[in-house]
Structure formats: structure tokens, C-alpha cells
Design a protein around this motif. Structure first.
Motif, PDB file in Angstrom:
ATOM      1  N   ASP A 157       0.825  -1.211   0.000  1.00 14.24           N
ATOM      2  CA  ASP A 157       0.000   0.000   0.000  1.00 14.24           C
ATOM      3  C   ASP A 157       0.858   1.259   0.000  1.00 14.24           C
ATOM      4  OD1 ASP A 157      -2.251  -1.660   0.166  1.00 14.24           O
ATOM      5  OD2 ASP A 157      -2.235  -1.622   2.357  1.00 14.24           O
ATOM      6  N   HIS A 158       2.125   1.120   0.400  1.00 17.64           N
ATOM      7  CA  HIS A 158       3.046   2.260   0.472  1.00 17.64           C
ATOM      8  C   HIS A 158       3.883   2.421  -0.793  1.00 17.64           C
ATOM      9  CE1 HIS A 158       2.457   2.978   4.828  1.00 17.64           C
ATOM     10  NE2 HIS A 158       2.333   1.665   4.912  1.00 17.64           N
ATOM     11  N   HIS A 159       3.701   1.566  -1.788  1.00 11.49           N
ATOM     12  CA  HIS A 159       4.564   1.589  -2.966  1.00 11.49           C
ATOM     13  C   HIS A 159       4.454   2.933  -3.696  1.00 11.49           C
ATOM     14  CE1 HIS A 159       6.535   0.448  -6.687  1.00 11.49           C
ATOM     15  NE2 HIS A 159       6.912  -0.679  -6.105  1.00 11.49           N
ATOM     16  N   HIS A 199      -3.144   4.834   3.230  1.00 13.15           N
ATOM     17  CA  HIS A 199      -4.385   4.496   3.935  1.00 13.15           C
ATOM     18  C   HIS A 199      -5.558   4.416   2.957  1.00 13.15           C
ATOM     19  CE1 HIS A 199      -1.877   5.972   7.267  1.00 13.15           C
ATOM     20  NE2 HIS A 199      -2.667   5.307   8.083  1.00 13.15           N
ATOM     21  N   ARG A 200      -5.593   5.324   2.000  1.00 11.88           N
ATOM     22  CA  ARG A 200      -6.668   5.296   0.995  1.00 11.88           C
ATOM     23  C   ARG A 200      -6.610   4.006   0.180  1.00 11.88           C
ATOM     24  NH1 ARG A 200      -8.528  10.887  -0.442  1.00 11.88           N
ATOM     25  NH2 ARG A 200      -7.744  12.208   1.233  1.00 11.88           N
ATOM     26  N   VAL A 201      -5.397   3.632  -0.226  1.00  9.98           N
ATOM     27  CA  VAL A 201      -5.225   2.393  -0.978  1.00  9.98           C
ATOM     28  C   VAL A 201      -5.714   1.201  -0.162  1.00  9.98           C
ATOM     29  CG1 VAL A 201      -3.514   0.832  -1.999  1.00  9.98           C
ATOM     30  CG2 VAL A 201      -3.290   3.313  -2.320  1.00  9.98           C
ATOM     31  N   ALA A 202      -5.308   1.145   1.094  1.00  8.65           N
ATOM     32  CA  ALA A 202      -5.703   0.022   1.954  1.00  8.65           C
ATOM     33  C   ALA A 202      -7.213  -0.037   2.141  1.00  8.65           C
ATOM     34  CB  ALA A 202      -5.002   0.144   3.305  1.00  8.65           C
ATOM     35  N   ALA A 203      -7.838   1.124   2.337  1.00 10.40           N
ATOM     36  CA  ALA A 203      -9.288   1.152   2.547  1.00 10.40           C
ATOM     37  C   ALA A 203     -10.033   0.610   1.326  1.00 10.40           C
ATOM     38  CB  ALA A 203      -9.740   2.574   2.852  1.00 10.40           C
ATOM     39  N   ARG A 263     -11.790  -9.129  -8.077  1.00  8.80           N
ATOM     40  CA  ARG A 263     -11.863  -9.760  -6.762  1.00  8.80           C
ATOM     41  C   ARG A 263     -11.280 -11.166  -6.777  1.00  8.80           C
ATOM     42  NH1 ARG A 263     -17.367 -10.393  -3.154  1.00  8.80           N
ATOM     43  NH2 ARG A 263     -16.402 -10.126  -1.109  1.00  8.80           N
ATOM     44  N   ARG A 264     -11.488 -11.888  -7.859  1.00  7.04           N
ATOM     45  CA  ARG A 264     -10.905 -13.230  -7.971  1.00  7.04           C
ATOM     46  C   ARG A 264      -9.382 -13.146  -7.964  1.00  7.04           C
ATOM     47  NH1 ARG A 264     -15.233 -14.213 -11.602  1.00  7.04           N
ATOM     48  NH2 ARG A 264     -13.911 -13.597 -13.351  1.00  7.04           N
ATOM     49  N   GLY A 265      -8.857 -12.127  -8.640  1.00  2.00           N
ATOM     50  CA  GLY A 265      -7.411 -11.956  -8.660  1.00  2.00           C
ATOM     51  C   GLY A 265      -6.850 -11.711  -7.275  1.00  2.00           C
ATOM     52  N   LEU A 266      -7.511 -10.863  -6.518  1.00  2.00           N
ATOM     53  CA  LEU A 266      -7.050 -10.576  -5.161  1.00  2.00           C
ATOM     54  C   LEU A 266      -7.134 -11.820  -4.281  1.00  2.00           C
ATOM     55  CD1 LEU A 266      -8.686  -7.069  -4.518  1.00  2.00           C
ATOM     56  CD2 LEU A 266      -6.340  -7.578  -5.184  1.00  2.00           C
ATOM     57  N   ALA A 267      -8.204 -12.578  -4.424  1.00  2.00           N
ATOM     58  CA  ALA A 267      -8.381 -13.792  -3.631  1.00  2.00           C
ATOM     59  C   ALA A 267      -7.310 -14.832  -3.961  1.00  2.00           C
ATOM     60  CB  ALA A 267      -9.765 -14.386  -3.863  1.00  2.00           C
ATOM     61  N   ALA A 268      -6.797 -14.782  -5.202  1.00  2.04           N
ATOM     62  CA  ALA A 268      -5.775 -15.735  -5.625  1.00  2.04           C
ATOM     63  C   ALA A 268      -4.370 -15.266  -5.277  1.00  2.04           C
ATOM     64  CB  ALA A 268      -5.887 -15.969  -7.129  1.00  2.04           C
ATOM     65  N   GLY A 269      -4.270 -14.090  -4.640  1.00  3.72           N
ATOM     66  CA  GLY A 269      -2.961 -13.600  -4.225  1.00  3.72           C
ATOM     67  C   GLY A 269      -2.358 -12.553  -5.128  1.00  3.72           C
ATOM     68  N   GLU A 270      -3.085 -12.118  -6.150  1.00  3.43           N
ATOM     69  CA  GLU A 270      -2.578 -11.073  -7.035  1.00  3.43           C
ATOM     70  C   GLU A 270      -2.528  -9.746  -6.283  1.00  3.43           C
ATOM     71  OE1 GLU A 270      -3.410  -9.455 -11.600  1.00  3.43           O
ATOM     72  OE2 GLU A 270      -5.001 -10.466 -10.470  1.00  3.43           O
ATOM     73  N   GLY A 271      -1.501  -8.957  -6.506  1.00  2.00           N
ATOM     74  CA  GLY A 271      -1.394  -7.656  -5.869  1.00  2.00           C
ATOM     75  C   GLY A 271      -2.486  -6.709  -6.341  1.00  2.00           C
ATOM     76  N   PHE A 272      -2.872  -5.792  -5.467  1.00  6.36           N
ATOM     77  CA  PHE A 272      -3.956  -4.858  -5.792  1.00  6.36           C
ATOM     78  C   PHE A 272      -3.605  -4.010  -7.016  1.00  6.36           C
ATOM     79  CE2 PHE A 272      -6.686  -1.110  -4.109  1.00  6.36           C
ATOM     80  CZ  PHE A 272      -7.778  -1.548  -4.822  1.00  6.36           C
ATOM     81  N   ALA A 273      -2.407  -3.460  -7.055  1.00  2.00           N
ATOM     82  CA  ALA A 273      -2.000  -2.615  -8.177  1.00  2.00           C
ATOM     83  C   ALA A 273      -1.973  -3.410  -9.476  1.00  2.00           C
ATOM     84  CB  ALA A 273      -0.637  -1.998  -7.899  1.00  2.00           C
ATOM     85  N   ALA A 274      -1.445  -4.633  -9.417  1.00  2.00           N
ATOM     86  CA  ALA A 274      -1.372  -5.466 -10.616  1.00  2.00           C
ATOM     87  C   ALA A 274      -2.765  -5.838 -11.110  1.00  2.00           C
ATOM     88  CB  ALA A 274      -0.559  -6.725 -10.325  1.00  2.00           C
ATOM     89  N   ALA A 275      -3.661  -6.144 -10.180  1.00  2.00           N
ATOM     90  CA  ALA A 275      -5.026  -6.518 -10.562  1.00  2.00           C
ATOM     91  C   ALA A 275      -5.755  -5.335 -11.195  1.00  2.00           C
ATOM     92  CB  ALA A 275      -5.786  -7.016  -9.339  1.00  2.00           C
ATOM     93  N   LEU A 276      -5.586  -4.145 -10.626  1.00  2.00           N
ATOM     94  CA  LEU A 276      -6.214  -2.957 -11.202  1.00  2.00           C
ATOM     95  C   LEU A 276      -5.695  -2.688 -12.610  1.00  2.00           C
ATOM     96  CD1 LEU A 276      -6.172  -0.550  -8.119  1.00  2.00           C
ATOM     97  CD2 LEU A 276      -8.191  -1.591  -9.153  1.00  2.00           C
TER      98      LEU A 276
END
Length: 261
Positions: free
Chosen positions: A57-59, A77-81, A107-120
Motif C-alpha cells: 500500500d506504500h509503494h 491508507h486510501r489504498v488500503a481502505a 476480486r478473484r485476482g485478489l483472492a488468488a494472491g494477485e497484488g492490488f496494483a497489478a489486478a487494477l
């Protein structure tokens, strides 16, 4: 009156909470979720989506998602929220409308361990980081073994998206007025931790979404002053006291009625 000060309090983890708002037939509504009864922190409690900050989240790359000017100090914090809201409730405020299929893919990507930035980036979605407004910063009282330093954000609910709980941390999700949630706690049908309850008390005085956003903290580059409830012995018994002028009332709440986790 005397204040109870524990020795060597646990350091609070940085965290973020997202309060999604919409106008309903009975006025302002907020999105809340019911936490799984088997969780270590706040089992079975009704809370807003949120959680601890992660290293990603700090990247520095998140600065590129800020539309103009210098990003605020609370960018991580915004990213994390937003990340926690997607994971727990299946909702994501974005800069453009988001289809249910794309949201489900994210959401499937996040559940599978994909990073938030990469999934977006993969689904071509820009998060609405600049549309979030800080309401307050709450810190868990010092006597607890698990503590959080949490920024509470307000944001308009994304249109066309329907909440779906993850079935893990969140076992139920609903829209409700703050008054309804407080009344259900009063009748014993709902559990609210202290910061959630105080937030609902403040929002209960807002007629609609515009009024709720207007009561938020004044924007700035720094983090807002923290609200740290302190246990104080009074003639009437122990109370949890919060700082005067913090924007929340009452300033003292009987310790017997407070749930901290």
C-alpha cells in the motif's frame, strides 16, 4: 478522577476503514458488514469494511494514480481502505463505471494472491483515491493486546455495484441508517465496537449524504489528530473519555457499555 495508564502499551498497527454512503428512503444509509464469529478481533461485530495497511500500500507507484498535484500523506491508507472494501464487500469506488464482470474478475485476482496494483492494471481500472474524505482517526485504547491506528474515510457509494460479502471475514453485509444500527445494538441484536458506535452516533445527525460529507475533517496534507479513548475512574464509575473538540459526542461513555474488540 484518575486516569488508568497501562505500562508498555502495544504499538498500534496502521489501518484504514471505508464508510460508503448513499441516500435511502429514510435518509442517510451506510454500508456495514458482520464479522465472522470465529475471528480473534471483534468476532461477530458489525463494522465498516477495512483492515491493516500492507507493505504494498506504500509503494511509490500509487502516486501515479493521484489525478493532480502532490498526493496526501494518507495515500497508503486510501489504498488500503479501497483494497479491503473490494476483498470484504466486493465494492470499489472508481473514476469510471465498473461492470459486475470486471469487478468479479478483480476480486478473484485478489483472492488468488494477485497484488492490488497489478489486478487494477490488468482489468484497466482507476481507483477513486481522490474522492475519499477523512472523517476521523481513532486509536485503540492502550490496555488492549491488539491495537490499531485507523483512518476512517467517507466516500459516495459506487453506482451500479451491489455488495457481496467474502464469506470469510465478512459473513453478512447490508445497507442501513445509522439510527437503525444504533437501535439494534440498544436492543441487543447487534454488536458494535466503540469507534463504530461513536461514528454512527455522529452520522445519525446527518440528514443525507451531503451533510455527512460536510461534517468530515478539514482536508490537509497531514494526518488528523488522533482520538485515543482513555479509561478514567470517576465518582460515578469508570468511563472511557475522548478529547474535547474531536467532533464526537459524548465525551464520556460508561466503561460497562463499551466493547473494544
Amino acid at each position: 478522577m484518575s486516569e488508568t495508564t497501562p505500562q508498555n502499551p502495544v504499538f498500534p498497527h496502521p489501518a484504514a476503514t471505508l464508510i460508503l454512503l448513499r441516500d435511502g428512503p429514510d435518509g442517510l444509509e451506510v454500508l456495514v458488514m458482520e464479522r465472522h464469529a470465529g475471528l480473534r478481533f471483534a468476532p461477530g461485530a458489525t463494522v465498516f469494511p477495512g483492515g491493516r495497511l500492507e507493505a504494498a500500500d506504500h509503494h511509490p507507484l500509487w502516486r501515479a494514480h493521484w489525478p493532480e498535484g502532490e498526493p496526501p500523506a494518507d495515500l497508503a491508507h486510501r489504498v488500503a481502505a479501497l483494497r479491503e472494501c473490494v476483498e470484504e464487500c466486493g465494492l470499489l469506488p472508481t473514476c469510471a463505471p465498473l461492470s459486475s464482470a470486471v469487478l468479479a474478475d478483480l476480486r478473484r485476482g485478489l483472492a488468488a494472491g494477485e497484488g492490488f496494483a497489478a489486478a487494477l492494471a490488468r482489468v484497466g481500472v482507476a481507483p477513486a483515491l481522490d474522492r475519499m474524505t477523512v472523517l476521523a482517526r481513532w486509536i485503540t485504547p492502550e490496555m488492549l493486546p491488539r491495537r490499531f491506528d485507523t483512518l476512517f474515510f467517507l466516500v459516495m457509494a459506487p453506482r451500479g455495484q451491489e455488495p457481496v460479502c467474502d464469506g470469510g471475514e465478512a459473513v453478512g453485509v447490508l445497507w442501513a441508517t445509522p439510527r437503525r444500527l444504533l437501535a439494534e445494538e440498544e436492543s441487543g441484536r447487534r454488536r458494535l465496537v466503540f469507534a463504530t458506535r461513536m461514528t454512527l452516533l455522529r452520522l445519525a445527525g446527518c440528514a443525507d449524504m451531503a451533510a455527512a460529507l460536510a461534517c468530515a475533517a478539514v482536508p490537509g496534507q497531514g494526518l488528523p489528530a488522533p482520538i485515543l479513548p482513555r479509561l478514567v475512574e470517576t465518582a460515578a464509575g469508570p468511563v472511557f473519555r475522548i478529547p474535547a473538540g474531536c467532533g464526537f459526542l459524548p465525551l464520556e461513555t460508561s466503561a460497562q457499555t463499551v466493547r473494544l474488540g
